[in-house]
Design a protein around this motif. Structure first.
Motif, mmCIF file in Angstrom:
data_model
loop_
_atom_site.group_PDB
_atom_site.id
_atom_site.type_symbol
_atom_site.label_atom_id
_atom_site.label_comp_id
_atom_site.label_asym_id
_atom_site.label_seq_id
_atom_site.Cartn_x
_atom_site.Cartn_y
_atom_site.Cartn_z
ATOM 1 N N LEU A 102 0.828 -1.196 0.000
ATOM 2 C CA LEU A 102 0.000 0.000 0.000
ATOM 3 C C LEU A 102 0.868 1.255 0.000
ATOM 4 N N LEU A 103 0.384 2.295 -0.647
ATOM 5 C CA LEU A 103 1.100 3.567 -0.689
ATOM 6 C C LEU A 103 0.932 4.278 0.649
ATOM 7 N N ARG A 104 2.063 4.581 1.312
ATOM 8 C CA ARG A 104 2.024 5.217 2.629
ATOM 9 C C ARG A 104 3.155 6.234 2.751
ATOM 10 N N PRO A 105 2.940 7.301 3.541
ATOM 11 C CA PRO A 105 4.027 8.266 3.757
ATOM 12 C C PRO A 105 5.060 7.697 4.733
ATOM 13 N N ALA A 106 6.318 7.954 4.466
ATOM 14 C CA ALA A 106 7.381 7.530 5.382
ATOM 15 C C ALA A 106 7.271 8.326 6.674
ATOM 16 N N PRO A 107 7.196 7.663 7.841
ATOM 17 C CA PRO A 107 7.009 8.384 9.095
ATOM 18 C C PRO A 107 8.297 8.972 9.667
ATOM 19 N N VAL A 108 9.461 8.462 9.235
ATOM 20 C CA VAL A 108 10.737 8.859 9.838
ATOM 21 C C VAL A 108 11.802 8.940 8.750
ATOM 22 N N PHE A 109 12.969 9.484 9.140
ATOM 23 C CA PHE A 109 14.138 9.374 8.280
ATOM 24 C C PHE A 109 14.794 8.026 8.546
ATOM 25 N N GLY A 110 15.157 7.336 7.488
ATOM 26 C CA GLY A 110 15.795 6.041 7.680
ATOM 27 C C GLY A 110 16.749 5.683 6.553
ATOM 28 N N LEU A 111 17.682 4.806 6.860
ATOM 29 C CA LEU A 111 18.579 4.218 5.873
ATOM 30 C C LEU A 111 18.333 2.721 5.864
ATOM 31 N N VAL A 112 18.111 2.161 4.686
ATOM 32 C CA VAL A 112 17.894 0.729 4.531
ATOM 33 C C VAL A 112 19.075 0.158 3.754
ATOM 34 N N LEU A 113 19.854 -0.705 4.412
ATOM 35 C CA LEU A 113 21.026 -1.322 3.798
ATOM 36 C C LEU A 113 20.752 -2.802 3.617
ATOM 37 N N LEU A 114 20.401 -3.173 2.395
ATOM 38 C CA LEU A 114 20.039 -4.549 2.103
ATOM 39 C C LEU A 114 21.272 -5.449 2.167
ATOM 40 N N ARG A 115 21.117 -6.608 2.792
ATOM 41 C CA ARG A 115 22.214 -7.574 2.862
ATOM 42 C C ARG A 115 21.938 -8.824 2.027
ATOM 43 N N ASP A 116 20.652 -9.129 1.865
ATOM 44 C CA ASP A 116 20.287 -10.328 1.113
ATOM 45 C C ASP A 116 18.944 -10.081 0.429
ATOM 46 N N GLY A 117 18.867 -10.397 -0.876
ATOM 47 C CA GLY A 117 17.627 -10.211 -1.602
ATOM 48 C C GLY A 117 17.632 -8.952 -2.453
ATOM 49 N N VAL A 118 16.479 -8.651 -3.018
ATOM 50 C CA VAL A 118 16.295 -7.463 -3.859
ATOM 51 C C VAL A 118 14.998 -6.784 -3.437
ATOM 52 N N LEU A 119 15.044 -5.478 -3.301
ATOM 53 C CA LEU A 119 13.886 -4.696 -2.897
ATOM 54 C C LEU A 119 13.596 -3.653 -3.971
ATOM 55 N N ARG A 120 12.348 -3.563 -4.379
ATOM 56 C CA ARG A 120 11.921 -2.483 -5.265
ATOM 57 C C ARG A 120 11.169 -1.454 -4.433
ATOM 58 N N GLY A 121 11.497 -0.203 -4.634
ATOM 59 C CA GLY A 121 10.834 0.852 -3.894
ATOM 60 C C GLY A 121 10.364 1.951 -4.814
ATOM 61 N N ARG A 122 9.225 2.536 -4.487
ATOM 62 C CA ARG A 122 8.739 3.734 -5.168
ATOM 63 C C ARG A 122 8.673 4.855 -4.149
ATOM 64 N N ALA A 123 9.299 5.976 -4.471
ATOM 65 C CA ALA A 123 9.279 7.149 -3.588
ATOM 66 C C ALA A 123 8.750 8.325 -4.394
ATOM 67 N N ASP A 124 7.537 8.795 -4.040
ATOM 68 C CA ASP A 124 6.874 9.861 -4.789
ATOM 69 C C ASP A 124 6.815 9.546 -6.277
ATOM 70 N N GLY A 125 6.536 8.280 -6.582
ATOM 71 C CA GLY A 125 6.362 7.848 -7.964
ATOM 72 C C GLY A 125 7.627 7.446 -8.687
ATOM 73 N N VAL A 126 8.801 7.712 -8.099
ATOM 74 C CA VAL A 126 10.072 7.349 -8.725
ATOM 75 C C VAL A 126 10.488 5.971 -8.229
ATOM 76 N N GLU A 127 10.757 5.063 -9.156
ATOM 77 C CA GLU A 127 11.057 3.686 -8.776
ATOM 78 C C GLU A 127 12.560 3.453 -8.652
ATOM 79 N N HIS A 128 12.939 2.672 -7.628
ATOM 80 C CA HIS A 128 14.338 2.295 -7.404
ATOM 81 C C HIS A 128 14.420 0.784 -7.214
ATOM 82 N N VAL A 129 15.525 0.225 -7.643
ATOM 83 C CA VAL A 129 15.828 -1.165 -7.338
ATOM 84 C C VAL A 129 16.978 -1.161 -6.339
ATOM 85 N N VAL A 130 16.738 -1.750 -5.173
ATOM 86 C CA VAL A 130 17.716 -1.723 -4.084
ATOM 87 C C VAL A 130 18.259 -3.123 -3.868
ATOM 88 N N ASP A 131 19.598 -3.223 -3.792
ATOM 89 C CA ASP A 131 20.246 -4.495 -3.489
ATOM 90 C C ASP A 131 21.419 -4.210 -2.563
#
Length: 210
Positions: free
Chosen positions: A30-59
């Protein structure tokens, strides 16, 4: 991004958590506003993220920067993933970015220095390091991310942050000279800092505890 969470550090200015996201849903959350400032450092897997409509692939080669208020959603194309999550307070972000808590947009690519800082942080956390040491490692890693995201502001934040630490320490020393038996909680209220932050700063600047 719910899942199994192991909290290593939870203080007023910083949270450090090891997360295994158990989601098996490949579609978008679901589309939700980020409640805090955060850093996500992926160690295993692949994450797709959309931020204000801009898509990122995070690994594991990138760091996702979560900005407060940003409309975001996530997908897990390969199923469950594992990541380190750092949450910083607005004042702590401002300390690291020259006094301005506004975080620039962008995806940060992991350098050898960032990867080493991440490994050292996790190693210290898993070995049971105290909150002061973990706070220092977390701040060091966050500063390295900001140095990639906003080099000029991160560079300007270092001397400003050092000056702020000296001022806070001097204020605390002045109060202690007048009231030697004052407790840490009351001392923090008097100088306008959380007890944890004051303790870390005072020890770092003076080499002694309150």
């Amino acid at each position: 991004m719910a899942g199994d969470r192991r909290v290593y550090l939870r203080e007023d200015d910083v949270h450090l958590t090891d997360v295994r996201c158990g989601s098996t849903t490949r579609g978008w959350s679901l589309l939700r506003p980020a409640p805090v400032f955060g850093l996500v450092l992926l160690r295993d897997g692949v994450l797709r993220g959309r931020a204000d409509g801009v898509e990122h692939v995070v690994d594991a080669a990138s760091v996702y920067v979560e900005r407060p208020g940003t409309e975001q959603q996530f997908a897990h194309p390969q199923g469950p993933d594992t990541f380190t999550e750092i949450v910083l307070s607005e004042p702590r972000v401002a300390d690291l970015l020259g006094g301005d808590p506004t975080v620039p947009e962008g995806l940060v690519m992991v350098t050898p220095e960032l990867a080493l800082a991440h490994r050292m942080l996790l190693s210290s956390a898993r070995q049971g390091a105290d909150s002061f040491e973990l706070g220092e490692y977390t701040a060091r890693l966050s500063a390295a991310v900001f140095a990639r995201l906003a080099p000029a502001r991160a560079a300007s934040g270092r001397p400003a942050s050092a000056a702020a630490r000296r001022r806070l320490t001097n204020d605390a020393r002045a109060v202690l000279a007048a009231e030697p038996t004052i407790g840490l909680e009351e001392l923090g209220r008097t100088v306008g800092a959380s007890p944890h932050h004051l303790s870390r700063v005072f020890t770092a600047v003076t080499g002694i505890t309150q």
